[in-house]
Motif scaffolding. Structure first.
Motif, mmCIF file in Angstrom:
data_model
loop_
_atom_site.group_PDB
_atom_site.id
_atom_site.type_symbol
_atom_site.label_atom_id
_atom_site.label_comp_id
_atom_site.label_asym_id
_atom_site.label_seq_id
_atom_site.Cartn_x
_atom_site.Cartn_y
_atom_site.Cartn_z
ATOM 1 N N ALA A 1 -3.563 8.201 9.211
ATOM 2 C CA ALA A 1 -3.716 9.453 8.455
ATOM 3 C C ALA A 1 -5.013 10.150 8.858
ATOM 4 C CB ALA A 1 -3.701 9.159 6.953
ATOM 5 N N ALA A 2 -6.086 9.370 9.001
ATOM 6 C CA ALA A 2 -7.371 9.949 9.422
ATOM 7 C C ALA A 2 -7.273 10.507 10.837
ATOM 8 C CB ALA A 2 -8.469 8.889 9.336
ATOM 9 N N ASP B 1 -2.349 -6.228 6.121
ATOM 10 C CA ASP B 1 -3.273 -5.133 6.409
ATOM 11 C C ASP B 1 -2.562 -3.892 6.969
ATOM 12 O OD1 ASP B 1 -2.621 -6.177 8.867
ATOM 13 O OD2 ASP B 1 -4.682 -6.275 9.612
ATOM 14 N N LEU C 1 -2.124 2.377 8.191
ATOM 15 C CA LEU C 1 -1.622 3.663 7.705
ATOM 16 C C LEU C 1 -2.762 4.626 7.386
ATOM 17 C CD1 LEU C 1 1.272 2.578 5.316
ATOM 18 C CD2 LEU C 1 1.470 3.623 7.567
ATOM 19 N N GLN C 2 -3.804 4.111 6.748
ATOM 20 C CA GLN C 2 -4.944 4.970 6.405
ATOM 21 C C GLN C 2 -5.651 5.460 7.666
ATOM 22 O OE1 GLN C 2 -4.745 5.873 3.350
ATOM 23 N NE2 GLN C 2 -3.286 4.230 2.976
ATOM 24 N N GLN C 3 -5.756 4.585 8.677
ATOM 25 C CA GLN C 3 -6.387 4.984 9.944
ATOM 26 C C GLN C 3 -5.544 6.038 10.662
ATOM 27 O OE1 GLN C 3 -6.789 1.103 11.731
ATOM 28 N NE2 GLN C 3 -8.815 0.766 10.820
ATOM 29 N N ASP D 1 -1.459 -1.432 5.392
ATOM 30 C CA ASP D 1 -1.955 -0.229 4.727
ATOM 31 C C ASP D 1 -3.227 0.294 5.401
ATOM 32 O OD1 ASP D 1 -1.476 1.710 2.607
ATOM 33 O OD2 ASP D 1 -3.387 1.007 1.796
ATOM 34 N N THR D 2 -4.054 -0.597 5.918
ATOM 35 C CA THR D 2 -5.254 -0.185 6.646
ATOM 36 C C THR D 2 -4.850 0.644 7.862
ATOM 37 O OG1 THR D 2 -6.427 -2.160 5.913
ATOM 38 C CG2 THR D 2 -7.322 -1.014 7.836
ATOM 39 N N GLY E 1 0.838 -1.200 0.000
ATOM 40 C CA GLY E 1 0.000 0.000 0.000
ATOM 41 C C GLY E 1 0.868 1.243 0.000
ATOM 42 N N ASP E 2 0.642 2.131 0.961
ATOM 43 C CA ASP E 2 1.416 3.366 1.061
ATOM 44 C C ASP E 2 2.741 3.180 1.785
ATOM 45 O OD1 ASP E 2 -0.063 5.249 -0.364
ATOM 46 O OD2 ASP E 2 -1.481 5.492 1.285
#
Length: 195
Positions: free
Chosen positions: A165-166, A156, A161-163, A158-159, A126-127
């Motif tokens: 960022a949020a 998971d 990382l997205q959390q 990347d999940t 992912g990122d």
């Protein structure tokens, strides 16, 4: 100084113009590495001979432009970064001299002494992107470490990382307070490894 003194950096290739000299099997390897990591990279490929695999790969990327011809110094006009994948020693020295005259960084396939920078082995989920360098000593060791990290990192990640960022977007307070909260939240990543 001992050890690896290279400065790691991640480059936004889509904002730059890259010149790749050579379009044989090693040129294909370099082009693939560039596009796998930066699919929008702007790449000009110059080579007397272009193997079919390079032509086929470039068809999927309108930002890759093939020029079947001998390298000329003018090929560096408007270029920000140079990569060479030739087995011609004299040409390599010509490319290096021209690049340095223009203050351009240059990388040579399998010629660490000529390089201004090396390409690392890359782990990508992912990122998350991790580059591994052996200071040009052993690409094979870097490749093995890449395999180890690919197997060790959870799919998971990347999940997470997205959390994160949020979460960053919701934090209030000064920089120090935001760092404290983020450090507290991410501390579980290493606590589990210590047990």
């Amino acid at each position: 100084m001992e050890g690896n003194t290279l400065f790691p950096v991640f480059i936004k290739l889509h904002t730059l113009q890259t010149l790749l000299v050579g379009a044989g099997p090693i040129g294909l390897e370099k082009l693939s590495a560039l596009l796998n990591n930066s699919p929008l990279a702007q790449i000009k490929v110059v080579a007397l001979e272009i193997i079919p695999e390079v032509e086929e790969l470039s068809r999927n990327f309108p930002n890759v432009h093939l020029h079947q011809k001998a390298f000329e110094v003018q090929d560096m006009d408007g270029v920000n970064l140079v990569m060479a994948a030739t087995n011609n020693e004299l040409l390599n020295f010509e490319i290096r001299a021209a690049a340095h005259e223009r203050k351009l960084l240059v990388n040579f396939a399998d010629k660490p002494a000529l390089c201004d920078f090396y390409l690392g082995s890359v782990v990508k989920k992912g990122d998350l992107k991790i580059a591994i360098s052996t200071n040009g000593k052993s690409p094979t060791v870097a490749k093995r470490l890449k395999e180890l990290l690919n197997e060790s990192l959870p799919d998971d990640i990347d999940t997470a990382l997205q959390q994160m960022a949020a979460l960053r977007l919701t934090l209030e307070g000064d920089f120090a307070e935001k760092v404290r909260v983020l450090n507290e939240v991410t501390s579980v990543l290493i606590e589990n490894k210590k047990k």
